[in-house]
Design a protein around this motif. Structure first.
Motif, mmCIF file in Angstrom:
data_model
loop_
_atom_site.group_PDB
_atom_site.id
_atom_site.type_symbol
_atom_site.label_atom_id
_atom_site.label_comp_id
_atom_site.label_asym_id
_atom_site.label_seq_id
_atom_site.Cartn_x
_atom_site.Cartn_y
_atom_site.Cartn_z
ATOM 1 N N TYR A 1 -5.743 10.486 -5.476
ATOM 2 C CA TYR A 1 -6.889 11.215 -5.688
ATOM 3 C C TYR A 1 -7.355 9.993 -3.898
ATOM 4 N N LYS A 2 -7.512 8.706 -4.197
ATOM 5 C CA LYS A 2 -7.729 7.539 -3.619
ATOM 6 C C LYS A 2 -7.212 7.800 -2.218
ATOM 7 N N PHE A 3 -5.979 7.566 -3.028
ATOM 8 C CA PHE A 3 -4.346 7.718 -1.548
ATOM 9 C C PHE A 3 -4.390 8.956 -0.508
ATOM 10 N N LEU A 4 -4.739 10.075 -1.122
ATOM 11 C CA LEU A 4 -5.310 11.568 -0.917
ATOM 12 C C LEU A 4 -6.463 11.578 0.257
ATOM 13 N N LYS A 5 -7.221 11.100 -0.141
ATOM 14 C CA LYS A 5 -8.804 11.229 1.006
ATOM 15 C C LYS A 5 -8.632 9.870 1.847
ATOM 16 N N SER A 6 -7.763 8.801 1.771
ATOM 17 C CA SER A 6 -7.439 8.055 2.646
ATOM 18 C C SER A 6 -7.041 8.650 3.946
ATOM 19 N N SER B 1 0.799 -1.025 -0.376
ATOM 20 C CA SER B 1 -0.084 0.660 0.171
ATOM 21 C C SER B 1 0.964 0.886 -0.276
ATOM 22 N N PRO B 2 0.280 2.546 -0.254
ATOM 23 C CA PRO B 2 1.348 3.837 -0.464
ATOM 24 C C PRO B 2 1.758 4.126 0.410
ATOM 25 N N LYS B 3 2.404 4.624 0.537
ATOM 26 C CA LYS B 3 3.540 4.955 1.579
ATOM 27 C C LYS B 3 3.401 6.839 1.807
ATOM 28 N N SER B 4 3.331 7.391 0.853
ATOM 29 C CA SER B 4 3.644 8.219 -0.007
ATOM 30 C C SER B 4 2.713 8.995 -1.166
ATOM 31 N N ILE B 5 3.134 10.594 -1.510
ATOM 32 C CA ILE B 5 2.109 10.458 -2.839
ATOM 33 C C ILE B 5 3.800 9.859 -3.867
ATOM 34 N N TYR B 6 4.463 9.591 -3.224
ATOM 35 C CA TYR B 6 5.956 9.787 -3.920
ATOM 36 C C TYR B 6 5.796 8.112 -4.811
ATOM 37 N N ASP B 7 4.759 7.391 -4.546
ATOM 38 C CA ASP B 7 4.890 6.151 -4.784
ATOM 39 C C ASP B 7 3.557 5.661 -6.517
ATOM 40 N N PHE B 8 3.021 7.143 -6.973
ATOM 41 C CA PHE B 8 2.407 7.309 -7.364
ATOM 42 C C PHE B 8 2.774 7.754 -8.341
ATOM 43 N N THR B 9 2.469 7.607 -10.146
ATOM 44 C CA THR B 9 3.276 8.510 -11.362
ATOM 45 C C THR B 9 1.163 8.572 -12.035
ATOM 46 N N VAL B 10 1.863 10.058 -12.323
ATOM 47 C CA VAL B 10 0.654 10.967 -12.777
ATOM 48 C C VAL B 10 0.534 10.615 -14.142
ATOM 49 N N LYS B 11 -0.155 11.281 -14.842
ATOM 50 C CA LYS B 11 0.061 12.251 -16.477
ATOM 51 C C LYS B 11 0.044 13.939 -16.691
ATOM 52 N N ASN B 12 0.797 14.170 -16.912
ATOM 53 C CA ASN B 12 0.864 15.289 -16.978
ATOM 54 C C ASN B 12 -0.328 15.851 -18.227
ATOM 55 N N ILE B 13 -0.778 17.503 -18.219
ATOM 56 C CA ILE B 13 -1.684 17.831 -19.263
ATOM 57 C C ILE B 13 -0.916 17.474 -20.748
ATOM 58 N N ARG B 14 0.465 16.999 -20.986
ATOM 59 C CA ARG B 14 0.867 17.065 -22.130
ATOM 60 C C ARG B 14 0.323 15.246 -22.720
ATOM 61 N N GLY B 15 -0.613 14.331 -21.217
ATOM 62 C CA GLY B 15 -0.211 12.535 -21.328
ATOM 63 C C GLY B 15 1.196 11.863 -21.288
ATOM 64 N N ASN B 16 1.706 12.613 -20.453
ATOM 65 C CA ASN B 16 3.179 12.458 -20.685
ATOM 66 C C ASN B 16 2.933 11.739 -18.837
ATOM 67 N N ASP B 17 4.112 10.701 -18.783
ATOM 68 C CA ASP B 17 4.327 10.361 -17.409
ATOM 69 C C ASP B 17 4.795 10.860 -16.372
ATOM 70 N N VAL B 18 4.113 11.136 -15.115
ATOM 71 C CA VAL B 18 5.647 12.199 -14.678
ATOM 72 C C VAL B 18 5.234 11.382 -12.977
ATOM 73 N N SER B 19 6.293 11.011 -12.135
ATOM 74 C CA SER B 19 6.805 10.024 -11.041
ATOM 75 C C SER B 19 6.752 11.449 -10.015
ATOM 76 N N LEU B 20 5.159 10.836 -8.985
ATOM 77 C CA LEU B 20 5.595 12.470 -7.959
ATOM 78 C C LEU B 20 6.686 11.933 -7.416
ATOM 79 N N SER B 21 7.678 11.345 -6.579
ATOM 80 C CA SER B 21 8.747 11.248 -6.655
ATOM 81 C C SER B 21 9.757 12.408 -7.212
#
Length: 173
Positions: free
Chosen positions: A117-122, A9-29
């Motif tokens: 967002y599931k993580f943030l809300k949890s 289970s994620p320990k921090s936001i750094y465990d997530f990869t999201v897409k930026n507005i151009r559709g590229n992956d960005v690791s929050l780490s």
């Protein structure tokens, strides 16, 4: 028997990869060691003008001191972010002059809510339990990637400046 989920289970936001507005992956780490404010944004909300204005002020003031704002467009509140990513970027950069990163349009509530967002809300439930209430709900994350505070949409960004300063001054453990 141990729950096998707990280790992954994620320990921090750094465990997530999201897409930026151009559709590229960005690791929050990438934001490791920074104080981060995560905001769900919309272009056509009554709160838009004041929030972007004040977020810009905070960003200008603290971006070189280890502060980052991550904005996630969301159309789940009265359809106030109807545009596609190009249109959103145009509005954000041109009308609101935002320089902080804008990410791919996501859902923040419901079964299709983005994992981050599931993580943030949890980590920090709001008045309506876990649900995000409206545009411009803000989550403040410390240098270790942990959610330390959640602010209502109506909380003006400048009101949280003190909290940001305190986290920036805190030593990383």
């Amino acid at each position: 028997m141990a729950d096998s989920q707990s280790d992954n289970s994620p320990k921090s936001i750094y465990d997530f990869t999201v897409k930026n507005i151009r559709g590229n992956d960005v690791s929050l780490s990438e934001y490791s060691g920074k104080v981060v404010l995560i905001v769900n944004v919309a272009s056509k909300c009554g709160l838009t003008q004041s929030n972007y204005k004040e977020l810009n002020v905070l960003y200008e003031k603290y971006k070189n001191k280890g502060f980052e704002i991550l904005a996630f467009p969301c159309n789940q509140f009265a359809g106030q972010e109807p545009g596609n990513n190009e249109e959103i970027q145009e509005v954000v950069c041109t009308r609101f002059k935002a320089e902080f990163p804008i990410f791919d349009k996501i859902e923040v509530n419901g079964k299709d809510a983005a994992p981050v967002y599931k993580f943030l809300k949890s980590q920090k439930g709001g008045f309506l339990g876990d649900g995000i209430k409206w545009n411009f709900t803000k989550f403040l994350v410390n240098k270790e990637g942990k959610v330390v505070e959640r602010y209502a949409p109506t909380t003006s960004p400048l009101k949280i400046e003190k909290d940001i300063q305190n986290l920036l001054e805190a030593e990383s453990s």
